[in-house]
Scaffold this motif. Structure first.
Motif, PDB file in Angstrom:
ATOM      1  N   GLU A 128       2.670  10.090  12.135  1.00  0.00           N
ATOM      2  CA  GLU A 128       2.752  10.862  10.887  1.00  0.00           C
ATOM      3  C   GLU A 128       1.447  10.798  10.095  1.00  0.00           C
ATOM      4  O   GLU A 128       1.029  11.790   9.500  1.00  0.00           O
ATOM      5  CB  GLU A 128       3.901  10.328  10.012  1.00  0.00           C
ATOM      6  N   GLU A 129       0.833   9.623  10.069  1.00  0.00           N
ATOM      7  CA  GLU A 129      -0.434   9.490   9.321  1.00  0.00           C
ATOM      8  C   GLU A 129      -1.513  10.366   9.967  1.00  0.00           C
ATOM      9  O   GLU A 129      -2.288  11.022   9.276  1.00  0.00           O
ATOM     10  CB  GLU A 129      -0.921   8.029   9.280  1.00  0.00           C
ATOM     11  N   LYS A 130      -1.545  10.374  11.298  1.00  0.00           N
ATOM     12  CA  LYS A 130      -2.541  11.195  12.004  1.00  0.00           C
ATOM     13  C   LYS A 130      -2.303  12.678  11.735  1.00  0.00           C
ATOM     14  O   LYS A 130      -3.244  13.440  11.534  1.00  0.00           O
ATOM     15  CB  LYS A 130      -2.481  10.939  13.521  1.00  0.00           C
TER      16      LYS A 130
ATOM     17  N   GLN B 100       4.804  16.865   0.946  1.00  0.00           N
ATOM     18  CA  GLN B 100       5.394  16.547   2.248  1.00  0.00           C
ATOM     19  C   GLN B 100       5.097  15.098   2.634  1.00  0.00           C
ATOM     20  O   GLN B 100       5.972  14.371   3.121  1.00  0.00           O
ATOM     21  CB  GLN B 100       4.841  17.499   3.314  1.00  0.00           C
ATOM     22  N   HIS B 101       3.865  14.680   2.376  1.00  0.00           N
ATOM     23  CA  HIS B 101       3.512  13.308   2.760  1.00  0.00           C
ATOM     24  C   HIS B 101       4.216  12.279   1.872  1.00  0.00           C
ATOM     25  O   HIS B 101       4.467  11.151   2.307  1.00  0.00           O
ATOM     26  CB  HIS B 101       2.003  13.096   2.772  1.00  0.00           C
ATOM     27  N   LEU B 102       4.554  12.672   0.645  1.00  0.00           N
ATOM     28  CA  LEU B 102       5.334  11.779  -0.219  1.00  0.00           C
ATOM     29  C   LEU B 102       6.687  11.481   0.434  1.00  0.00           C
ATOM     30  O   LEU B 102       7.109  10.325   0.509  1.00  0.00           O
ATOM     31  CB  LEU B 102       5.528  12.430  -1.602  1.00  0.00           C
TER      32      LEU B 102
ATOM     33  N   TYR C  93      -7.423   4.594   6.340  1.00  0.00           N
ATOM     34  CA  TYR C  93      -7.127   3.175   6.113  1.00  0.00           C
ATOM     35  C   TYR C  93      -5.796   2.821   6.779  1.00  0.00           C
ATOM     36  O   TYR C  93      -5.681   1.851   7.524  1.00  0.00           O
ATOM     37  CB  TYR C  93      -7.075   2.888   4.602  1.00  0.00           C
ATOM     38  N   GLU C  94      -4.798   3.661   6.530  1.00  0.00           N
ATOM     39  CA  GLU C  94      -3.470   3.386   7.086  1.00  0.00           C
ATOM     40  C   GLU C  94      -3.477   3.456   8.617  1.00  0.00           C
ATOM     41  O   GLU C  94      -2.827   2.655   9.287  1.00  0.00           O
ATOM     42  CB  GLU C  94      -2.465   4.406   6.549  1.00  0.00           C
ATOM     43  N   MET C  95      -4.191   4.434   9.151  1.00  0.00           N
ATOM     44  CA  MET C  95      -4.252   4.568  10.611  1.00  0.00           C
ATOM     45  C   MET C  95      -4.820   3.291  11.225  1.00  0.00           C
ATOM     46  O   MET C  95      -4.328   2.800  12.249  1.00  0.00           O
ATOM     47  CB  MET C  95      -5.094   5.796  10.999  1.00  0.00           C
TER      48      MET C  95
ATOM     49  N   GLU D 282       7.447  11.761   3.614  1.00  0.00           N
ATOM     50  CA  GLU D 282       7.193  10.963   4.823  1.00  0.00           C
ATOM     51  C   GLU D 282       6.959   9.500   4.474  1.00  0.00           C
ATOM     52  O   GLU D 282       7.441   8.597   5.171  1.00  0.00           O
ATOM     53  CB  GLU D 282       5.961  11.493   5.561  1.00  0.00           C
ATOM     54  N   THR D 283       6.207   9.282   3.403  1.00  0.00           N
ATOM     55  CA  THR D 283       5.856   7.907   3.021  1.00  0.00           C
ATOM     56  C   THR D 283       7.106   7.110   2.665  1.00  0.00           C
ATOM     57  O   THR D 283       7.221   5.921   2.998  1.00  0.00           O
ATOM     58  CB  THR D 283       4.844   7.924   1.857  1.00  0.00           C
ATOM     59  N   LYS D 284       8.071   7.767   2.018  1.00  0.00           N
ATOM     60  CA  LYS D 284       9.334   7.071   1.702  1.00  0.00           C
ATOM     61  C   LYS D 284      10.015   6.612   2.988  1.00  0.00           C
ATOM     62  O   LYS D 284      10.556   5.503   3.055  1.00  0.00           O
ATOM     63  CB  LYS D 284      10.256   7.984   0.893  1.00  0.00           C
ATOM     64  N   GLY D 285       9.990   7.471   4.017  1.00  0.00           N
ATOM     65  CA  GLY D 285      10.553   7.102   5.314  1.00  0.00           C
ATOM     66  C   GLY D 285       9.763   5.970   5.970  1.00  0.00           C
ATOM     67  O   GLY D 285      10.333   5.100   6.640  1.00  0.00           O
ATOM     68  N   GLN D 286       8.450   5.976   5.752  1.00  0.00           N
ATOM     69  CA  GLN D 286       7.599   4.925   6.331  1.00  0.00           C
ATOM     70  C   GLN D 286       7.940   3.568   5.722  1.00  0.00           C
ATOM     71  O   GLN D 286       7.925   2.542   6.414  1.00  0.00           O
ATOM     72  CB  GLN D 286       6.126   5.268   6.106  1.00  0.00           C
ATOM     73  N   ILE D 287       8.259   3.563   4.435  1.00  0.00           N
ATOM     74  CA  ILE D 287       8.655   2.311   3.767  1.00  0.00           C
ATOM     75  C   ILE D 287       9.966   1.799   4.369  1.00  0.00           C
ATOM     76  O   ILE D 287      10.114   0.601   4.625  1.00  0.00           O
ATOM     77  CB  ILE D 287       8.757   2.521   2.233  1.00  0.00           C
TER      78      ILE D 287
ATOM     79  N   ALA E 121       0.829  -1.208   0.000  1.00  0.00           N
ATOM     80  CA  ALA E 121       0.000   0.000   0.000  1.00  0.00           C
ATOM     81  C   ALA E 121       0.868   1.264   0.000  1.00  0.00           C
ATOM     82  O   ALA E 121       0.637   2.184  -0.786  1.00  0.00           O
ATOM     83  CB  ALA E 121      -0.939  -0.003   1.211  1.00  0.00           C
ATOM     84  N   GLU E 122       1.883   1.302   0.850  1.00  0.00           N
ATOM     85  CA  GLU E 122       2.741   2.489   0.914  1.00  0.00           C
ATOM     86  C   GLU E 122       3.429   2.727  -0.429  1.00  0.00           C
ATOM     87  O   GLU E 122       3.597   3.867  -0.852  1.00  0.00           O
ATOM     88  CB  GLU E 122       3.796   2.371   2.024  1.00  0.00           C
ATOM     89  N   LYS E 123       3.814   1.644  -1.094  1.00  0.00           N
ATOM     90  CA  LYS E 123       4.467   1.805  -2.408  1.00  0.00           C
ATOM     91  C   LYS E 123       3.505   2.340  -3.460  1.00  0.00           C
ATOM     92  O   LYS E 123       3.896   3.113  -4.336  1.00  0.00           O
ATOM     93  CB  LYS E 123       5.097   0.483  -2.844  1.00  0.00           C
TER      94      LYS E 123
HETATM   95 FE   LIG Z   1       1.658   6.024   5.067  1.00  0.00          FE
END
Ligand SMILES: [Fe+2]
Length: 160
Positions: free
Chosen positions: A139-141, A44-46, A109-111, A48-53, A18-20
């Motif tokens: 971060e998602e929140k 910004q969330h892009l 969904y992610e939360m 963050e998402t890379k860091g989440q992966i 999903a994150e990908k």
């Molecule tokens: Fe995420």
């Protein structure tokens, strides 16, 4: 998936996939919006998402598994809805409102997924995974709260 460990591994592969997908979708969403605040939030969330992966890579390592995604129909549906908004929205303000709503659906969904994974990681004794998952949930929140603020301050009014 014969036990909670199996289920945890399954959920991890599912959110990894999903994150990908989100990393692929966010630049398109940023490009499609005319609202600079919304564009900034997506960009910004892009990052963050890379860091989440990367955090998920670490969680795979903690449970002794190879990082690998597994097709997640839920996220594909949400991404598809966003694409529909970009194709069918008849003016920029309406597209923005639709994109913002779609992005919030993704965050929620992610939360829910991260909330479950935190509870299961605790139950299963994957203690090193817990702070990683908690950081991402935070971060998602925050991303969701930011979108809420943009919706009420500009996007919804302009679309109305
Ligand atoms: Fe995420």
């Amino acid at each position: 998936m014969k036990d909670l460990n199996g289920l945890f591994h399954h959920l991890l592969k599912d959110i990894y996939y999903a994150e990908k997908q989100i990393v692929k979708a966010l630049p398109k969403m940023a490009k499609a919006t005319e609202n600079s605040q919304l564009r900034q939030a997506f960009e910004q969330h892009l990052e963050e998402t890379k860091g989440q992966i990367e955090r998920l890579d670490q969680v795979f390592k903690i449970i002794g598994k190879e990082p690998r995604g597994e097709k997640c129909p839920a996220i594909l549906g949400l991404v598809e809805e966003g694409e529909e908004v970009m194709e069918k929205g008849e003016n920029g303000d309406v597209v923005d409102a639709g994109l913002l709503a779609g992005a919030q659906a993704v965050e929620h969904y992610e939360m829910s997924r991260y909330g479950t994974m935190i509870a299961w990681a605790k139950q299963l004794g994957h203690h090193k995974a817990v702070p990683l998952l908690e950081q991402t949930l935070k971060e998602e929140k925050a991303a969701d709260a930011k979108l809420n603020q943009i919706a009420t301050s500009t996007v919804n009014r302009e679309a109305a």
